[in-house]
Every structure is written in C-alpha cells, then in structure tokens.
Design a protein around this motif. Structure first.
Motif, PDB file in Angstrom:
ATOM      1  N   GLN A  62       0.836  -1.190   0.000  1.00 62.20           N
ATOM      2  CA  GLN A  62       0.000   0.000   0.000  1.00 62.20           C
ATOM      3  C   GLN A  62       0.875   1.246   0.000  1.00 62.20           C
ATOM      4  N   VAL A  63       0.704   2.080  -0.986  1.00 62.71           N
ATOM      5  CA  VAL A  63       1.492   3.303  -1.092  1.00 62.71           C
ATOM      6  C   VAL A  63       0.891   4.387  -0.220  1.00 62.71           C
ATOM      7  N   GLN A  64       1.745   5.071   0.509  1.00 67.34           N
ATOM      8  CA  GLN A  64       1.296   6.204   1.327  1.00 67.34           C
ATOM      9  C   GLN A  64       1.966   7.488   0.850  1.00 67.34           C
ATOM     10  N   LEU A  65       1.178   8.538   0.799  1.00 66.32           N
ATOM     11  CA  LEU A  65       1.671   9.869   0.471  1.00 66.32           C
ATOM     12  C   LEU A  65       1.314  10.779   1.642  1.00 66.32           C
ATOM     13  N   VAL A  66       2.315  11.414   2.225  1.00 65.60           N
ATOM     14  CA  VAL A  66       2.085  12.242   3.413  1.00 65.60           C
ATOM     15  C   VAL A  66       2.540  13.666   3.133  1.00 65.60           C
ATOM     16  N   GLU A  67       1.573  14.581   3.129  1.00 64.21           N
ATOM     17  CA  GLU A  67       1.862  15.982   2.867  1.00 64.21           C
ATOM     18  C   GLU A  67       2.248  16.726   4.143  1.00 64.21           C
ATOM     19  N   SER A  68       3.019  17.775   3.969  1.00 59.75           N
ATOM     20  CA  SER A  68       3.362  18.680   5.068  1.00 59.75           C
ATOM     21  C   SER A  68       3.701  20.039   4.476  1.00 59.75           C
ATOM     22  N   GLY A  69       3.800  21.034   5.350  1.00 57.85           N
ATOM     23  CA  GLY A  69       4.228  22.354   4.903  1.00 57.85           C
ATOM     24  C   GLY A  69       3.122  23.371   4.745  1.00 57.85           C
ATOM     25  N   GLY A  70       1.878  22.941   4.926  1.00 62.97           N
ATOM     26  CA  GLY A  70       0.788  23.894   4.837  1.00 62.97           C
ATOM     27  C   GLY A  70       0.784  24.831   6.029  1.00 62.97           C
ATOM     28  N   GLY A  71      -0.064  25.842   5.955  1.00 66.34           N
ATOM     29  CA  GLY A  71      -0.161  26.794   7.046  1.00 66.34           C
ATOM     30  C   GLY A  71      -0.869  28.049   6.614  1.00 66.34           C
ATOM     31  N   SER A  72      -0.749  29.068   7.444  1.00 65.09           N
ATOM     32  CA  SER A  72      -1.375  30.361   7.163  1.00 65.09           C
ATOM     33  C   SER A  72      -0.299  31.362   6.763  1.00 65.09           C
ATOM     34  N   VAL A  73      -0.600  32.136   5.743  1.00 64.54           N
ATOM     35  CA  VAL A  73       0.356  33.115   5.237  1.00 64.54           C
ATOM     36  C   VAL A  73      -0.413  34.318   4.706  1.00 64.54           C
ATOM     37  N   GLN A  74       0.230  35.452   4.682  1.00 62.27           N
ATOM     38  CA  GLN A  74      -0.420  36.652   4.149  1.00 62.27           C
ATOM     39  C   GLN A  74      -0.257  36.719   2.642  1.00 62.27           C
ATOM     40  N   VAL A  75      -1.097  37.518   2.039  1.00 64.16           N
ATOM     41  CA  VAL A  75      -1.040  37.720   0.585  1.00 64.16           C
ATOM     42  C   VAL A  75       0.377  38.122   0.169  1.00 64.16           C
ATOM     43  N   GLY A  76       0.850  37.488  -0.875  1.00 61.37           N
ATOM     44  CA  GLY A  76       2.189  37.761  -1.372  1.00 61.37           C
ATOM     45  C   GLY A  76       3.263  36.887  -0.763  1.00 61.37           C
ATOM     46  N   GLY A  77       2.889  36.124   0.252  1.00 64.04           N
ATOM     47  CA  GLY A  77       3.856  35.266   0.920  1.00 64.04           C
ATOM     48  C   GLY A  77       4.133  33.978   0.161  1.00 64.04           C
ATOM     49  N   SER A  78       4.949  33.134   0.773  1.00 67.26           N
ATOM     50  CA  SER A  78       5.360  31.877   0.149  1.00 67.26           C
ATOM     51  C   SER A  78       5.215  30.714   1.124  1.00 67.26           C
TER      52      SER A  78
ATOM     53  N   ALA B  96       6.727  10.059   0.013  1.00 63.70           N
ATOM     54  CA  ALA B  96       6.138   8.831  -0.506  1.00 63.70           C
ATOM     55  C   ALA B  96       6.749   7.614   0.176  1.00 63.70           C
ATOM     56  N   SER B  97       5.936   6.572   0.304  1.00 64.31           N
ATOM     57  CA  SER B  97       6.401   5.357   0.992  1.00 64.31           C
ATOM     58  C   SER B  97       7.122   4.394   0.055  1.00 64.31           C
ATOM     59  N   ARG B  98       7.235   4.790  -1.210  1.00 68.98           N
ATOM     60  CA  ARG B  98       8.024   3.985  -2.132  1.00 68.98           C
ATOM     61  C   ARG B  98       8.825   4.915  -3.029  1.00 68.98           C
ATOM     62  N   TYR B  99       9.733   4.332  -3.827  1.00 69.67           N
ATOM     63  CA  TYR B  99      10.593   5.153  -4.674  1.00 69.67           C
ATOM     64  C   TYR B  99       9.785   6.006  -5.633  1.00 69.67           C
ATOM     65  N   THR B 100       9.989   7.307  -5.583  1.00 69.60           N
ATOM     66  CA  THR B 100       9.204   8.196  -6.434  1.00 69.60           C
ATOM     67  C   THR B 100       9.533   8.010  -7.908  1.00 69.60           C
TER      68      THR B 100
END
Length: 122
Positions: free
Chosen positions: A1-17, A24-28
C-alpha cells in the motif's frame, strides 16, 4: 500500500510563500507521474500541477509563474513551491501519484494523500 504524506501547509499573508512537501512510501522514480490537486470550501477539486517520470511539468493557468513543482528521488519527496500567494489559493492541497501518465485528471489518480491546508489572508 502506497502512502503519500503531505506537510508544509499553514497560514500566510497575501504575497507570501509556502513550500509543500509530499513524502512517498516507495521510490518516487517508480511513479509514472506525481502532482498536486486542491479543493477550496464549497468548490470542486481542481488540478494544480504535475510532473512526470521524465521531469516534464504542467501547471494550471492560475498558478503558472507562481508555483513550481519538483521531485527529489533521493528523498522520495515531491514539492510544491508556492510564491506570490493569493487569497484564492486558499484550499486543502493533496499530493497524488500515478494518473496514469500526467496526473491531471482526478478520476484517473491511483494514490492520494490526506491533504494539507493552505490559508492565505489579506
């Protein structure tokens, strides 16, 4: 079973980054393609960006020039660098893989992550 785990989201102001990551749980390099979709409250899920096994990238028009998709096969990780963020970029962002060749149509996607929230405020 392949797992994909996202991170890095959050709150930012307009114009931000923000930079989203998808581990990934297997070779991309074994995926035909990987990509990102997003879904804002009350709206349909939409495709954002994709990259295939040859490193070719595609972007939806609204993010072209602001977002960059990349893949680090040594780390089995997909990235989405998001610059010049706008309120309309606010959404849950999902990492996907194998769809089967370009990962641009959600009905064809094989693997989905659980999502990471991005909120852009003015």
């Amino acid at each position: 079973q392949v797992q994909l785990v996202e991170s890095g989201g959050g709150s930012v102001q307009v114009g931000g980054s923000l930079r989203l990551s998808c581990a990934a749980s297997r070779y991309t390099y074994n995926f035909y393609c990987m990509g990102w979709f997003r879904q804002a409250p009350g709206k349909e899920r939409e495709w954002v960006a994709s990259i295939n096994s040859d490193g070719i990238t595609w972007y939806t028009r609204s993010v072209k020039g602001r977002f960059t998709i990349s893949q680090d096969n040594a780390k089995n990780t997909l990235y989405l660098q998001m610059n010049s963020l706008k309120p309309e970029d606010t959404a849950m962002y999902y990492c996907v893989a194998d769809g089967p060749t370009s990962c641009t149509a959600d009905r064809d996607i094989t693997y989905w992550g659980q999502g990471t929230q991005v909120t852009v405020s003015s």
